[in-house]
Design a protein around this motif. Structure first.
Motif, PDB file in Angstrom:
ATOM      1  N   LEU A 119      12.843  10.246  25.212  1.00 57.43           N
ATOM      2  CA  LEU A 119      13.014  10.180  26.620  1.00 57.43           C
ATOM      3  C   LEU A 119      11.837  11.273  27.189  1.00 57.43           C
ATOM      4  CD1 LEU A 119      16.530   9.834  27.750  1.00 57.43           C
ATOM      5  CD2 LEU A 119      14.684   7.976  27.943  1.00 57.43           C
ATOM      6  N   ALA A 120      11.629  12.400  26.546  1.00 58.33           N
ATOM      7  CA  ALA A 120      10.781  13.490  26.937  1.00 58.33           C
ATOM      8  C   ALA A 120       9.453  12.997  26.685  1.00 58.33           C
ATOM      9  CB  ALA A 120      11.100  14.724  26.290  1.00 58.33           C
ATOM     10  N   LEU A 121       9.158  12.357  25.225  1.00 59.89           N
ATOM     11  CA  LEU A 121       7.912  11.799  25.030  1.00 59.89           C
ATOM     12  C   LEU A 121       7.468  10.467  25.943  1.00 59.89           C
ATOM     13  CD1 LEU A 121       8.028  12.010  21.160  1.00 59.89           C
ATOM     14  CD2 LEU A 121       6.408  13.160  22.626  1.00 59.89           C
ATOM     15  N   THR A 122       8.298   9.832  26.329  1.00 56.37           N
ATOM     16  CA  THR A 122       8.172   8.713  26.881  1.00 56.37           C
ATOM     17  C   THR A 122       7.746   9.081  28.518  1.00 56.37           C
ATOM     18  OG1 THR A 122       9.722   7.293  25.712  1.00 56.37           O
ATOM     19  CG2 THR A 122       9.117   6.537  28.188  1.00 56.37           C
ATOM     20  N   VAL A 123       8.458   9.963  29.102  1.00 54.37           N
ATOM     21  CA  VAL A 123       7.881  10.494  30.156  1.00 54.37           C
ATOM     22  C   VAL A 123       6.585  11.261  30.302  1.00 54.37           C
ATOM     23  CG1 VAL A 123       8.506  12.206  32.196  1.00 54.37           C
ATOM     24  CG2 VAL A 123      10.106  11.006  31.354  1.00 54.37           C
ATOM     25  N   THR A 124       6.347  11.938  29.124  1.00 56.84           N
ATOM     26  CA  THR A 124       4.985  12.653  29.083  1.00 56.84           C
ATOM     27  C   THR A 124       3.831  11.658  29.048  1.00 56.84           C
ATOM     28  OG1 THR A 124       6.108  14.474  28.080  1.00 56.84           O
ATOM     29  CG2 THR A 124       3.778  14.342  27.650  1.00 56.84           C
ATOM     30  N   PHE A 125       4.295  10.346  28.031  1.00 53.88           N
ATOM     31  CA  PHE A 125       3.538   9.260  27.952  1.00 53.88           C
ATOM     32  C   PHE A 125       3.088   8.608  29.346  1.00 53.88           C
ATOM     33  CE2 PHE A 125       2.697   4.788  27.140  1.00 53.88           C
ATOM     34  CZ  PHE A 125       1.237   4.922  26.537  1.00 53.88           C
ATOM     35  N   CYS A 126       4.132   8.377  30.060  1.00 56.60           N
ATOM     36  CA  CYS A 126       3.836   7.897  31.356  1.00 56.60           C
ATOM     37  C   CYS A 126       2.926   8.810  32.266  1.00 56.60           C
ATOM     38  CB  CYS A 126       5.006   7.495  32.261  1.00 56.60           C
ATOM     39  SG  CYS A 126       6.002   6.445  31.111  1.00 56.60           S
ATOM     40  N   VAL A 127       3.146  10.068  32.472  1.00 50.95           N
ATOM     41  CA  VAL A 127       2.329  11.045  33.324  1.00 50.95           C
ATOM     42  C   VAL A 127       0.864  10.970  32.629  1.00 50.95           C
ATOM     43  CG1 VAL A 127       1.999  13.450  33.634  1.00 50.95           C
ATOM     44  CG2 VAL A 127       4.499  12.242  33.766  1.00 50.95           C
ATOM     45  N   LEU A 128       0.709  11.156  31.487  1.00 52.24           N
ATOM     46  CA  LEU A 128      -0.645  11.227  30.897  1.00 52.24           C
ATOM     47  C   LEU A 128      -1.584   9.991  30.894  1.00 52.24           C
ATOM     48  CD1 LEU A 128      -0.065  12.906  27.438  1.00 52.24           C
ATOM     49  CD2 LEU A 128      -1.287  13.888  29.318  1.00 52.24           C
ATOM     50  N   THR A 129      -0.576   8.589  31.237  1.00 50.95           N
ATOM     51  CA  THR A 129      -1.351   7.340  31.343  1.00 50.95           C
ATOM     52  C   THR A 129      -1.902   7.334  32.765  1.00 50.95           C
ATOM     53  OG1 THR A 129       0.044   6.292  29.572  1.00 50.95           O
ATOM     54  CG2 THR A 129      -0.957   4.739  31.461  1.00 50.95           C
ATOM     55  N   VAL A 130      -0.935   7.981  33.686  1.00 48.86           N
ATOM     56  CA  VAL A 130      -1.549   7.751  35.183  1.00 48.86           C
ATOM     57  C   VAL A 130      -2.701   8.969  35.138  1.00 48.86           C
ATOM     58  CG1 VAL A 130      -0.693   8.679  37.497  1.00 48.86           C
ATOM     59  CG2 VAL A 130       0.869   7.242  35.742  1.00 48.86           C
ATOM     60  N   GLN A 131      -2.501   9.820  34.510  1.00 44.75           N
ATOM     61  CA  GLN A 131      -3.760  10.791  34.484  1.00 44.75           C
ATOM     62  C   GLN A 131      -4.952  10.420  33.807  1.00 44.75           C
ATOM     63  OE1 GLN A 131      -2.034  14.495  33.316  1.00 44.75           O
ATOM     64  NE2 GLN A 131      -1.121  14.768  35.579  1.00 44.75           N
ATOM     65  N   ASN A 132      -4.875   9.385  33.217  1.00 46.18           N
ATOM     66  CA  ASN A 132      -5.925   8.762  31.917  1.00 46.18           C
ATOM     67  C   ASN A 132      -6.368   9.705  31.044  1.00 46.18           C
ATOM     68  OD1 ASN A 132      -7.433   6.755  31.052  1.00 46.18           O
ATOM     69  ND2 ASN A 132      -9.032   6.975  32.781  1.00 46.18           N
ATOM     70  N   ALA A 133      -5.440  10.510  30.532  1.00 46.09           N
ATOM     71  CA  ALA A 133      -5.873  11.658  29.517  1.00 46.09           C
ATOM     72  C   ALA A 133      -4.840  11.424  28.492  1.00 46.09           C
ATOM     73  CB  ALA A 133      -5.714  12.847  30.432  1.00 46.09           C
ATOM     74  N   ILE A 134      -4.854  10.461  27.732  1.00 50.14           N
ATOM     75  CA  ILE A 134      -3.854  10.603  26.495  1.00 50.14           C
ATOM     76  C   ILE A 134      -4.816  11.010  25.326  1.00 50.14           C
ATOM     77  CG2 ILE A 134      -2.671   9.028  25.058  1.00 50.14           C
ATOM     78  CD1 ILE A 134      -2.207   7.220  27.485  1.00 50.14           C
ATOM     79  N   PRO A 135      -4.379  12.151  24.749  1.00 51.67           N
ATOM     80  CA  PRO A 135      -4.992  12.656  23.274  1.00 51.67           C
ATOM     81  C   PRO A 135      -4.742  11.586  22.251  1.00 51.67           C
ATOM     82  CG  PRO A 135      -3.777  14.118  24.155  1.00 51.67           C
ATOM     83  CD  PRO A 135      -3.299  13.120  25.094  1.00 51.67           C
ATOM     84  N   ASP A 136      -5.696  11.204  21.364  1.00 50.04           N
ATOM     85  CA  ASP A 136      -5.406  10.569  20.189  1.00 50.04           C
ATOM     86  C   ASP A 136      -4.275  11.177  19.140  1.00 50.04           C
ATOM     87  OD1 ASP A 136      -7.466   8.822  20.821  1.00 50.04           O
ATOM     88  OD2 ASP A 136      -8.812   9.811  19.651  1.00 50.04           O
ATOM     89  N   ASN A 137      -4.245  12.481  19.169  1.00 48.95           N
ATOM     90  CA  ASN A 137      -3.017  12.711  18.371  1.00 48.95           C
ATOM     91  C   ASN A 137      -1.579  12.471  18.890  1.00 48.95           C
ATOM     92  OD1 ASN A 137      -4.483  13.792  16.965  1.00 48.95           O
ATOM     93  ND2 ASN A 137      -4.669  16.157  17.352  1.00 48.95           N
ATOM     94  N   PHE A 138      -1.561  12.703  20.443  1.00 48.84           N
ATOM     95  CA  PHE A 138      -0.499  12.352  21.132  1.00 48.84           C
ATOM     96  C   PHE A 138      -0.003  10.754  20.880  1.00 48.84           C
ATOM     97  CE2 PHE A 138       2.101  10.917  24.625  1.00 48.84           C
ATOM     98  CZ  PHE A 138       3.248  11.847  24.752  1.00 48.84           C
ATOM     99  N   MET A 139      -1.014  10.173  20.770  1.00 52.32           N
ATOM    100  CA  MET A 139      -0.523   8.617  20.786  1.00 52.32           C
ATOM    101  C   MET A 139      -0.126   8.284  19.520  1.00 52.32           C
ATOM    102  SD  MET A 139      -0.862   6.027  22.633  1.00 52.32           S
ATOM    103  CE  MET A 139      -0.671   4.372  22.761  1.00 52.32           C
ATOM    104  N   ASN A 140      -0.655   9.084  18.659  1.00 55.58           N
ATOM    105  CA  ASN A 140       0.128   8.688  16.914  1.00 55.58           C
ATOM    106  C   ASN A 140       1.166   9.104  17.006  1.00 55.58           C
ATOM    107  OD1 ASN A 140      -2.716   7.544  16.188  1.00 55.58           O
ATOM    108  ND2 ASN A 140      -3.288   9.566  15.363  1.00 55.58           N
TER     109      ASN A 140
END
Length: 63
Positions: free
Chosen positions: A20-41
């Motif tokens: 759940l924490a990773l999903t919330v972080t993913f959503c926030v980073l998606t809105v900010q358009n700042a997803i690092p490659d390492n996080f996506m993996n």
């Protein structure tokens, strides 16, 4: 009622909280358009592990 309590207890497991924490972080980073490659993996691996394990558990309970 017992089923609801059991599902809530399962939701509070460490595995679920991390997912759940990773999903919330993913959503926030998606809105900010700042997803690092390492996080996506890492996110992809965790989500895949979570759903595969859940699918395997349901198969064992169904058989």
């Amino acid at each position: 009622m017992e089923v609801l309590i059991k599902k809530l207890a399962n939701l509070l497991s460490v595995k679920s909280l991390v997912t759940l924490a990773l999903t919330v972080t993913f959503c926030v980073l998606t809105v900010q358009n700042a997803i690092p490659d390492n996080f996506m993996n890492i996110y992809t691996m965790v989500i895949t592990f979570y759903f595969v394990k859940q699918l395997n558990a349901e198969d064992k309970n169904g058989n």
